[in-house]
Design an enzyme around this catalytic site. Structure first.
Site, PDB file in Angstrom:
ATOM      1  N   LYS A  21       1.008  -1.113  -0.445  1.00  0.00           N
ATOM      2  CA  LYS A  21      -0.062   0.600  -0.528  1.00  0.00           C
ATOM      3  C   LYS A  21       0.889   1.700  -0.109  1.00  0.00           C
ATOM      4  O   LYS A  21       0.376   2.469  -1.112  1.00  0.00           O
ATOM      5  CB  LYS A  21      -1.098  -0.290   1.147  1.00  0.00           C
ATOM      6  CG  LYS A  21      -2.444  -1.512   1.052  1.00  0.00           C
ATOM      7  CD  LYS A  21      -2.617  -1.520   0.071  1.00  0.00           C
ATOM      8  CE  LYS A  21      -3.503  -2.951   0.188  1.00  0.00           C
ATOM      9  NZ  LYS A  21      -4.234  -2.684  -1.758  1.00  0.00           N
TER      10      LYS A  21
ATOM     11  N   ARG B 106      -8.316  -7.410  -8.546  1.00  0.00           N
ATOM     12  CA  ARG B 106      -9.305  -8.351  -8.974  1.00  0.00           C
ATOM     13  C   ARG B 106     -10.535  -7.822  -8.922  1.00  0.00           C
ATOM     14  O   ARG B 106     -10.880  -7.194  -8.920  1.00  0.00           O
ATOM     15  CB  ARG B 106      -9.142  -9.270  -7.437  1.00  0.00           C
ATOM     16  CG  ARG B 106      -9.777  -8.653  -6.116  1.00  0.00           C
ATOM     17  CD  ARG B 106      -9.730  -9.244  -4.820  1.00  0.00           C
ATOM     18  NE  ARG B 106      -9.302  -8.177  -3.651  1.00  0.00           N
ATOM     19  CZ  ARG B 106     -10.475  -7.829  -3.411  1.00  0.00           C
ATOM     20  NH1 ARG B 106     -12.053  -7.582  -3.844  1.00  0.00           N
ATOM     21  NH2 ARG B 106     -10.877  -7.296  -2.261  1.00  0.00           N
TER      22      ARG B 106
END
Lengths: 498, 166
Positions: A116, A292
């Site tokens: 991140k 995803r």
């Protein structure tokens, strides 16, 4: 096009992917753990193979076994669904190295977005606005406290390799810092195998808005508008909808442009979602990219008419995108409710058991994505998501009216579900007027748990339940029938007064 | 005519079932008819209003009822059973011992209290890791912790006794 695809997942998403395969004329291969041997995704697949014991790390997370199986059964591609190995760059690399196609982005893109802090750095470089905070993981809590004081409390601690609300803690002052830091680290280590955490300034009362994108391997990028996912409990989404009534045309243009920029920055292909926080003044900040398929993808499918899973498969098979941005428009409104096996009034304890009764809802504008069927086990080992009810309407009011109707029709017995809680949410003013933010449930619902939230709405129905109780007892006493052998086991706090 | 006492959400209702097909709930009389559709599904008609019901008989003789999108757990006793139960309750009122059990299998990460400590309702007792989440379990009773039956780092089964509050 592929002839055979292995689905490295379980539950409703495995079922969803199998449906797409069937529509495309592709054979589907399901994998299952011991406890899942009769699961719905196994029942409907073309082939199904036992992959290991029930705990996820011995089955659905077993990279080598899954790849070996794919080779053995000559599956040309693997669809990871969401969760499990879907964002595991190491797994994707392994799939690629074994000459199997991963239905999703490249391991490189996942790597770029998975960490991140690195992703935040990349976004900053590409002029995608990020939440103020660090772009490096913290070394220790003392450094954290110093930075927190610089950017100002309250702050969020987040797992650098995280997602899905795990390894995340709000901190309001120096005193809370160390404990929160340790717990965020522990949770992160458990969930992601890495304990690194970083700091973000806490944006007050934001909305969670995310943009769905699709990209092929030839540099064509499109977005499929936004989803509004602010109805959350402990950072877990509960209700999602598309579009967001808070997002106006101007904001929509800006935020979808930013999303495409973000996707291009990591050379993305396949389906992806860029999550943003949107504040009251409609400023937005990049939160993370989910590399995803999302749980809440059906709401986007309902308003655009695009089958995202089929698009994923086509993109993976090196086809060019067959949709142009100008083909897409928002048609009506869609809402999704996530049906979890959890007992809201017992601290949201996951409820496990066997589905002994299951009647689906149906009718205009109603869609169910489900991982359960009659006699399905709801085991302790995995996410307690049972199914998703999505409704579509020509506008938001109709979608909500349909949702209320659909949830009354939907019957599940054998586990306790959160369906009653939706009855509450769907009639709150804050929800209906669209003013809710990500703290809506925490602020308005949680203080009413246990039981207070249903006091006003259930008085009359409770009286009916009492009548039913008396009638059933009478029947039982007189004929000793209706003996059900299956019991719900769910007691989070089982208090025995001795 | 049979009389029952129905407990739901800590409230008690009196239900009288008459032989003429009517039921009196707390004195309110309605025509009531229930038909079993399958093992778990029932159709109830109250006067002329139909209701779909799903019923799961729970292990301790209670019913879990699903109707109109709501879920209720009910205990139904005959008048006689109710009187007996009330008697038992009064008898045991002397000791207010409450046993705190594990809601599900998990790993005990942290015990936040010690034996002898006084806790109030809602105070965090332990952190249990289950389903990959750290769950803070809060006390549902007020009193002194008399014994702790688990240790940090140990795994517990569902319904394992974690601690006792008196």
């Amino acid at each position: 096009m592929f002839k055979k695809i292995l689905i490295a997942n379980r539950g409703e998403i495995a079922v969803r992917i199998i449906k797409a395969c069937r529509e495309l004329g592709i054979k589907s291969v399901a994998i299952f753990s011991e406890v899942d041997k009769n699961a719905l995704h196994v029942r409907i697949a073309d082939e199904a193979y036992l992959i290991g014991h029930s705990p996820a790390n011995e089955s659905y997370l077993n990279k080598e076994k899954i790849i070996d199986l794919a080779k053995k059964v000559t599956a040309e591609a693997i669809h990871p669904g969401y969760g499990f190995l879907s964002e595991n760059a190491e797994f994707i690399k392994l799939v690629e190295d074994n000459g199997i196609v991963f239905i999703g982005p490249s391991s490189k893109s996942v790597e770029m977005m998975g960490e991140k802090t690195a992703a935040r750095k990349l976004m900053k470089q590409n002029n995608v606005p990020i939440v103020p905070g660090t772009i490096e993981p913290l070394n220790d809590f003392k450094e954290g406290i110093q930075i927190a004081n610089e950017i100002g409390y309250p702050i969020m601690l987040k797992a650098a390799s995280g997602g899905g609300g795990k390894g995340m803690r709000k901190v309001y002052n120096d005193n809370e810092f160390e404990d929160a830091f340790t717990r965020a680290q522990n949770e992160s280590l458990k969930a992601f195998g890495k304990s690194e955490v970083y700091i973000e300034k806490l944006i007050l009362n934001p909305k969670h808005i995310e943009v769905q994108i699709l990209a092929d391997k030839y540099g064509n990028y499109i977005h499929l508008f936004e989803r509004e996912c602010s109805v959350q409990r402990r950072h877990q989404k509960v209700i999602e909808e598309a579009p967001s009534i808070f997002v106006d045309d101007e904001t929509r243009t800006k935020i979808t442009e930013a999303a495409i920029k973000a996707a291009k920055a990591c050379n993305y292909y396949n389906a992806g979602t860029i999550e943003f926080l949107l504040d009251r003044n409609k400023n937005f900040y990049f939160l993370e990219m989910n590399t995803r398929l999302q749980v809440e993808h059906p709401v986007t499918e309902m308003i655009t008419g695009v089958d995202l899973v089929k698009q994923q498969i086509k993109i993976a098979a090196n086809l060019k995108l067959d949709i142009a941005q100008s083909d897409l428009k928002i048609n009506g409104h869609a809402i999704e409710c996530r049906i979890y096996a959890e007992d809201v009034d017992n601290n949201f304890a996951p409820s496990t058991g066997k589905i002994i009764h299951h009647r689906l809802t149906s009718g205009p504008g109603t869609r169910i994505d489900r991982g359960i069927d009659l006699m399905s086990e709801v085991p302790i080992y995995y996410d307690p998501l049972l199914s998703k009810v999505t409704t579509w309407g020509k506008n938001r009011e109709e979608a909500i009216a349909r949702m209320k109707r659909a949830l009354i029709e939907y019957q599940i017995s054998g586990v306790i579900t959160n369906i009653p809680a939706f009855n509450w949410v769907l009639k709150q003013k804050t929800f209906l007027d669209g003013s809710f933010d990500i703290n809506f449930l925490d602020n308005e619902f949680l203080p009413l748990v246990p039981s207070k939230w249903k006091e006003n709405s259930t008085k009359e129905i409770e009286a009916i339940a009492a009548i039913v109780g008396a009638l059933l007892k009478e029947k039982e006493t007189s004929s000793a029938l209706t003996k059900n052998e299956v019991a719900i086991s769910n007691k989070w706090f089982n208090q025995n007064y001795e | 005519m049979n009389e029952y006492v129905i407990s739901i959400n800590n409230r008690k209702y009196s239900g009288v079932i008459n032989n003429d097909g009517t039921v009196e709930l707390d004195g309110r009389k309605v025509r009531a008819e229930i038909s079993q559709i399958n093992k778990y599904a029932f159709l109830l008609k109250l006067d002329d209003k139909p209701y779909e019901i799903v019923c799961n008989k729970l292990d301790n003789g209670n019913y879990g009822l699903l109707l109109e999108g709501w879920y209720f757990e009910t205990t139904v006793r005959t008048k006689l059973q109710e009187t007996a139960a009330e008697l038992m309750k009064h008898k045991s009122k002397g000791s207010r011992k409450s046993v705190f059990k594990a809601p599900m299998p998990g790993l005990v990460l942290k015990i936040k209290k010690q034996e002898g400590e006084y806790v109030k309702i809602g105070e965090p007792l332990i952190i249990l890791e289950a389903m990959k989440m750290e769950n803070e379990l809060r006390s549902t009773a007020e009193g002194t912790i008399t014994s702790i039956h688990i240790s940090e780092g140990s795994s517990v089964e569902k319904d394992a006794i974690i601690l006792t509050i008196e």
